[in-house]
Design an enzyme around this catalytic site. Structure first.
Site, PDB file in Angstrom:
ATOM      1  N   SER A  67       5.646  -7.579   1.700  1.00  0.00           N
ATOM      2  CA  SER A  67       4.277  -7.932   1.332  1.00  0.00           C
ATOM      3  C   SER A  67       4.204  -8.289  -0.142  1.00  0.00           C
ATOM      4  O   SER A  67       5.009  -7.812  -0.952  1.00  0.00           O
ATOM      5  CB  SER A  67       3.334  -6.750   1.592  1.00  0.00           C
ATOM      6  OG  SER A  67       3.522  -5.742   0.608  1.00  0.00           O
ATOM      7  N   ASP A  68       3.240  -9.141  -0.487  1.00  0.00           N
ATOM      8  CA  ASP A  68       2.894  -9.242  -1.900  1.00  0.00           C
ATOM      9  C   ASP A  68       2.377  -7.880  -2.326  1.00  0.00           C
ATOM     10  O   ASP A  68       1.929  -7.072  -1.513  1.00  0.00           O
ATOM     11  CB  ASP A  68       1.841 -10.330  -2.127  1.00  0.00           C
ATOM     12  CG  ASP A  68       1.914 -10.902  -3.536  1.00  0.00           C
ATOM     13  OD1 ASP A  68       2.442 -10.228  -4.431  1.00  0.00           O
ATOM     14  OD2 ASP A  68       1.437 -12.030  -3.740  1.00  0.00           O
ATOM     15  N   TRP A  69       2.435  -7.631  -3.626  1.00  0.00           N
ATOM     16  CA  TRP A  69       2.161  -6.281  -4.122  1.00  0.00           C
ATOM     17  C   TRP A  69       0.718  -5.869  -3.829  1.00  0.00           C
ATOM     18  O   TRP A  69      -0.226  -6.527  -4.243  1.00  0.00           O
ATOM     19  CB  TRP A  69       2.478  -6.212  -5.607  1.00  0.00           C
ATOM     20  CG  TRP A  69       3.876  -5.740  -5.912  1.00  0.00           C
ATOM     21  CD1 TRP A  69       4.220  -4.773  -6.807  1.00  0.00           C
ATOM     22  CD2 TRP A  69       5.117  -6.178  -5.337  1.00  0.00           C
ATOM     23  NE1 TRP A  69       5.579  -4.574  -6.817  1.00  0.00           N
ATOM     24  CE2 TRP A  69       6.157  -5.423  -5.913  1.00  0.00           C
ATOM     25  CE3 TRP A  69       5.443  -7.111  -4.353  1.00  0.00           C
ATOM     26  CZ2 TRP A  69       7.495  -5.587  -5.566  1.00  0.00           C
ATOM     27  CZ3 TRP A  69       6.783  -7.277  -4.008  1.00  0.00           C
ATOM     28  CH2 TRP A  69       7.790  -6.523  -4.605  1.00  0.00           C
ATOM     29  N   ALA A  92      -0.703  -5.952  -0.927  1.00  0.00           N
ATOM     30  CA  ALA A  92      -1.335  -6.804   0.090  1.00  0.00           C
ATOM     31  C   ALA A  92      -1.487  -6.106   1.432  1.00  0.00           C
ATOM     32  O   ALA A  92      -2.277  -6.556   2.264  1.00  0.00           O
ATOM     33  CB  ALA A  92      -0.527  -8.094   0.275  1.00  0.00           C
TER      34      ALA A  92
END
Length: 818
Positions: A232-234, A236
């Site tokens: 995941s993006d941080w 997210a």
């Protein structure tokens, strides 16, 4: 390049390791142990796995000027080289330095497209064209992974703008998804064999990407056969069961409020199958094997090449684009006595954009430094800022700022608890400071900066204080309080990269020390914190500064004006407001050009700006955000030591009202990609009436070219194009041969089908020589997405292949039956 990748783990080995893990251990491997790592489990031979941001260099696990990294040209610059081999070299060097920093995964490349020139992260992406993006990104991935480092292609998918990026919904039809926005990801998976994919913050067609099972599970993993890790993006991941079922393999960072104990409970209660967790753990262990931190595998023995800085200088020069030239360039130092170097970006080069891509180089070659070296001692170089366009002042200079505790150049950073007790203290070399959760001492509620500045000029010097929070500023015993708390809901990256700033006038005497103490707080505790101090000597008024620039230009043989953007304009976390250069930049260019007809304008920016003066100057060079060797590379290009070999990877408008897809605004939280459908960039321009300032693929050089012949053979299974070009000038040169495809009537399956790029080749040719290059176009590049059949297909018929130097300079054509 060698391939030092450790041996792949077998499925049997991975499954056996999973059987030896407890449920708690399994879950620990699919969520960050901290901000940048996954944990070790020694009893199965698993060592800690570390990740780092990396689109322009590998920063490492701190954001600290004392931990330096190579700073590469921006991704738009890499794409401007139109040469996968150049990008492959860049990727390998970046991967090698990643290994030197004991990092195993690089969070790059970014392959979202240049849908709107206002996109804040435009500079961090490659191009408006999906094919060019795919070819450049795949080469970068191959370079990184050849060093034994996992590359991470991001942000999957529909993440073309920054405003409200955490929540907006990208509404994209299937054909546009397939032909445009998914294409770079697909080629990275199928051809580049990328090891990680990062899911985006946003939703696509109603489903947030960390929960989007159709795109992640069905398309990415099943259809394309992706066997790596979806990270995941941080921050997210916002759910437990939905994200687990939606295909996310690893939630970053940790600890996570939704994937720690909540996920454990969900598995124990049967709401999430343990087999689903096992499948994710297998992917993590496969990655660990690939990067050499599992079992008896060892990390790659790659190290940063000794010629790395020379490579960065060469790439920066090759990427620079000569937009216009009346013959003034290249400059001949032997025919010059004085050159006026003018402009806000001449004195403060924007070497990189803002956001998570930011790194701390050991040194940036400034433009004055690079141009002085290129011109030699026989040419006088004068410097004038000309206009004030930077919102924030330059950081404190190490030759005037001293840590009062040690007497060394720099400043002192101290961390205090709620009672004012000193928890820890450190010497810092820069005055723009970033603190992550992992490097702020527990219990710290105040960060104190102490520094002694010795002004070099008497008069009204200027201090600026930057950050989001409350400041108590003490200057020589006089204290004031400044509140610059960010509004509720502001993107955390925006507060970091574009913090509020307050300027304080200081009446000072040259050589007399000024003692400064700043106490910074954000409430009860810090999560992430960014604060900074800047300094400027006494300044002229804006009008006097412009007048001084004009006088300097009038007295010089040549005026070089450097204008551009700043990381207040081009950054992660927010989109641009418009395409205008900041402040009085345009007025500066016009007034200097009126004073000296030999005015060369250098634009230092990563994404398009308006250039209303472009026909009033002798030459225009687009220098991008060129990285740490930018000043040296620019000196090489301006004097002809290097060819400005770049070609535009996106279309540059003459007016913002001409841009087909301009606004990044949401409608009820939605981005409607249906506007122009699959036609963005030059394909959207082709459907309109306006002509751009500079077309897609444009770029001049210091020699001339003749396109002599084209021949094509093949069918829907693939086409081979042979193009013969000749260098008819007096210098060796670089040419990028571009091949485009047109349908017979500009439509396909009842929809507009404008011209599109299908292949390209970069050539280096000696003067008087001719070269025949072969460009292969595979079946997939020829095909389009047939929505009725939900499959790729090539409509039979006669097509035209057009070949040339740019979309605006197509010189040859031939028909082909598919």
């Amino acid at each position: 390049m060698s391939d030092p990748t450790p041996t792949e783990a077998t499925d049997d080995e991975l499954h056996e390791l999973v059987t030896r893990l407890t449920l708690e251990e399994k879950l620990s491997l699919i969520v960050g142990e901290d901000f940048w790592s996954l944990p070790e489990i020694p009893r199965i031979g698993l060592r800690k796995l570390r990740v780092s941001d990396g689109p322009v260099g590998v920063r490492g696990v701190t954001w600290d000027e004392r931990d330096t990294s190579l700073l590469f040209p921006s991704p738009t610059a890499l794409a401007a080289a139109w040469d996968p081999e150049v990008t492959r070299r860049a990727g390998f060097v970046m991967g090698a330095q990643t290994r030197d920093k004991d990092i195993h995964v690089l969070l790059a490349p970014t392959v979202n497209l240049h849908r709107s020139p206002l996109g804040g992260r435009h500079f961090e992406c490659y191009s408006e064209d999906p094919l060019l993006t795919a070819r450049i990104a795949t080469a970068f991935i191959e370079g990184v992974q050849s060093a034994g480092v996992g590359a991470t292609i991001k942000h999957f998918v529909g993440n073309e703008t920054e405003d409200e990026r955490m929540s907006y919904d990208s509404r994209i039809d299937e054909r546009s998804l397939r032909e445009v926005y998914l294409l770079p990801f697909e080629e990275a998976v199928r051809t580049g064999r990328v090891w990680l994919v990062m899911s985006a913050y946003n939703r696509v067609n109603g489903e947030t990407m960390t929960e989007n099972s159709r795109l992640v599970n069905d398309v990415l993993k099943d259809e394309w056969g992706f066997d790596g890790v979806v990270v995941s993006d941080w921050m997210a991941v916002r759910s437990t069961e939905a994200a687990a079922a939606g295909g996310t393999d690893v939630a970053m960072p940790g600890p996570s409020e939704v994937w720690g104990e909540p996920l454990l409970a969900a598995v124990r209660e049967g709401r999430v199958a343990e087999s689903l967790i096992d499948e994710r753990v297998i992917r993590v262990l496969r990655l660990a094997a690939r990067v050499g931190v599992l079992g008896d595998r060892t990390p790659a023995a790659t190290t940063t090449p000794d010629d790395a800085t020379a490579t960065l200088r060469e790439i920066a020069a090759r990427a620079m684009v000569l937009l216009a030239n009346d013959g003034t360039l290249p400059l001949d130092p032997s025919a010059l006595s004085r050159v006026a170097l003018i402009g806000p970006n001449a004195l403060r080069l924007s070497a990189q954009g803002g956001g998570s891509a930011h790194v701390n180089p050991s040194h940036v070659v400034s433009i004055p430094e690079g141009l002085r070296a290129a011109l030699g001692d026989g040419v006088e170089l004068t410097l004038t800022e000309g206009a004030f366009t930077h919102r924030a002042l330059a950081d404190l200079a190490l030759d005037t700022a001293v840590d009062p505790q040690t007497g060394e150049p720099g400043l002192r950073a101290e961390f205090l608890d709620v009672d004012g007790n000193l928890l820890s203290s450190e010497h810092r070399l820069g005055s723009s400071l970033m603190f992550w959760p992992d490097n702020i001492p527990a219990g710290a509620v105040v960060i104190r900066l102490r520094v002694t500045v010795t002004p070099t000029v008497s008069g009204t010097n200027i201090l600026d204080v930057r950050g989001a929070g409350r400041f108590e500023v003490d200057i020589d015993g006089t204290t004031r309080t400044i509140d610059m708390t960010a509004p509720e809901g502001t993107d955390v990256i925006e507060t970091i990269m574009r913090p509020e700033a307050t300027r304080i006038d200081i009446e000072a005497t040259a050589g007399t020390e000024v003692a400064i103490r700043v106490d910074f707080s954000q409430g009860e505790r810090f999560f992430m914190a960014a604060l900074g101090l800047g300094w400027a000597n006494p300044r002229r008024s804006e009008e006097d500064e412009l007048t001084a620039a004009v006088e300097a230009a009038r007295a010089a043989d040549v005026a070089v004006v450097v204008v551009g953007t700043t990381d207040d304009i081009e950054s992660e976390g927010f989109d641009r407001a418009d395409l205008a250069l900041p402040g009085r930049s345009d007025e500066l260019v016009r007034r200097v050009a009126a004073a000296n007809p030999r005015t060369v304008v250098v634009v230092n920016a990563g994404s398009p700006v308006l250039m209303p003066w472009r026909d009033e100057v002798a030459a225009v060079v687009w220098a991008w955000l060129p990285g740490q060797e930018g000043g040296a590379a620019l000196g090489d290009v301006l004097t002809g030591a290097a060819e400005p070999g770049g070609r535009l990877p996106t279309t540059y408008p003459a007016a913002d009202t001409d841009v087909p897809v301009y606004s990044t605004a949401r409608i009820d939280g939605e981005h409607h990609y249906a506007q122009r459908s699959s036609n963005i960039g030059y394909r959207a321009w082709a459907l309109g009436e306006a002509a751009p300032a500079y077309p897609f693929g444009h770029g001049l050089g210091y020699t001339s070219w003749a396109y002599e012949a084209v021949a094509a053979k093949g069918d829907a299974a693939g086409v081979t194009v042979e193009v013969t070009v000749a260098n008819i000038g007096e210098r060796a040169g670089r040419e990028v041969v571009q091949v485009y495809l047109e349908t017979a009537d500009g439509t396909l399956w009842g929809r507009p089908e404008p011209i599109r790029l299908v292949g390209f080749a970069a050539l280096d040719v000696e003067p008087g020589a001719r070269v025949t290059t072969t460009i292969d176009i595979d079946a997939r590049t020829l095909a389009r997405w047939n929505e009725a059949e939900a499959a790729w297909a090539t409509a039979p018929g006669t097509y035209t292949l057009r070949v040339g130097r740019s979309l605006g300079d197509l010189r040859l054509s031939t028909d082909i039956s598919l």
